[in-house]
Design an enzyme around this catalytic site. Structure first.
Site, short mmCIF file in Angstrom:
data_model
loop_
_atom_site.label_atom_id
_atom_site.label_comp_id
_atom_site.label_asym_id
_atom_site.label_seq_id
_atom_site.Cartn_x
_atom_site.Cartn_y
_atom_site.Cartn_z
N CYS A 158 0.41 7.18 -10.36
CA CYS A 158 1.20 7.87 -9.35
C CYS A 158 2.47 8.49 -9.94
O CYS A 158 2.84 9.60 -9.56
CB CYS A 158 1.52 6.92 -8.20
SG CYS A 158 0.03 6.48 -7.26
N HIS A 184 -4.36 6.25 -3.70
CA HIS A 184 -3.11 5.53 -3.43
C HIS A 184 -2.31 6.35 -2.42
O HIS A 184 -2.49 7.56 -2.29
CB HIS A 184 -2.31 5.34 -4.70
CG HIS A 184 -2.92 4.39 -5.67
ND1 HIS A 184 -2.24 3.87 -6.73
CD2 HIS A 184 -4.17 3.85 -5.74
CE1 HIS A 184 -3.01 3.06 -7.41
NE2 HIS A 184 -4.21 3.03 -6.83
N CYS A 214 2.70 3.06 -9.46
CA CYS A 214 1.99 2.71 -10.69
C CYS A 214 2.05 3.89 -11.66
O CYS A 214 2.56 4.96 -11.35
CB CYS A 214 0.54 2.37 -10.36
SG CYS A 214 -0.46 3.79 -9.83
N GLU A 268 0.66 7.49 -2.48
CA GLU A 268 1.38 8.62 -3.07
C GLU A 268 0.45 9.81 -3.32
O GLU A 268 0.84 10.95 -3.09
CB GLU A 268 2.02 8.21 -4.42
CG GLU A 268 3.01 7.08 -4.32
CD GLU A 268 2.40 5.71 -4.57
OE1 GLU A 268 3.10 4.86 -5.16
OE2 GLU A 268 1.24 5.46 -4.18
#
Length: 178
Positions: A102, A69, A99, A71
């Site tokens: 993260c 992701h 999410c 992040e």
């Protein structure tokens, strides 16, 4: 995936500034790079003392990595940059509410602040589905603010998914028997 107002945010929210808008614009540009690769357009940038120490955009499809992701990519880069897995005093700007995975990584990295653009009503772990950063059982607290350039962040995602749906409809039409 819309942010309907500040009423959704907790007492721990902080306000955002022109600097926050500047960095969110940068995160939006990063998201465009992911979109160009066929990834969901989410971008993230980590700033410490006014300097970028890490940046990323979604790459789970192209990298065959479910943890890739925006992040996480930005956190990995920032940790290498400062040679420490703790990013004390740093702020992460991300175009979409993080999410659960993260948010956990942000807590472990000891970031000071999270600023996100738009909410993620299906899996957002800051205000939408769960409020992980409001729990008292973590040994680190992160201040957060949402809604920075929300309309632009939302539009970027909405357009991406609209195009994807249209492509799938076109593919069905092309491959269906006559």
């Amino acid at each position: 995936m819309s942010n309907t107002g500040q009423e959704h945010f907790s007492q721990r929210d902080i306000t955002f500034s022109a600097e926050d808008s500047h960095w969110m614009n940068y995160a939006l540009q990063l998201a465009e790079k992911g979109e160009a690769m066929g990834e969901v357009p989410v971008g993230a940038v980590i700033v410490q003392d006014g300097n970028i120490i890490g940046e990323g955009f979604n790459q789970p499809i192209s990298s065959h990595d479910p943890t890739a992701h925006a992040e996480i990519i930005a956190l990995r880069q920032a940790a290498m940059q400062v040679q420490n897995y703790r990013l004390v005093g740093s702020t992460i700007y991300v175009t979409l509410e993080p999410c659960t995975m993260c948010v956990g990584a942000l807590i472990h990295a000891r970031l000071a602040r999270l600023v996100f653009g738009t909410t993620e009503p299906k899996a957002g772990a800051v205000i939408s589905k769960s409020r992980l950063l409001d729990n008292n059982y973590f040994n680190h607290r992160i201040d957060y603010a949402g809604g920075v350039l929300s309309d632009r962040c939302q539009h970027q995602l909405s357009q991406f998914f609209a195009r994807r749906r249209q492509e799938k409809r076109n593919q069905k039409f092309i491959s269906s028997p006559e």
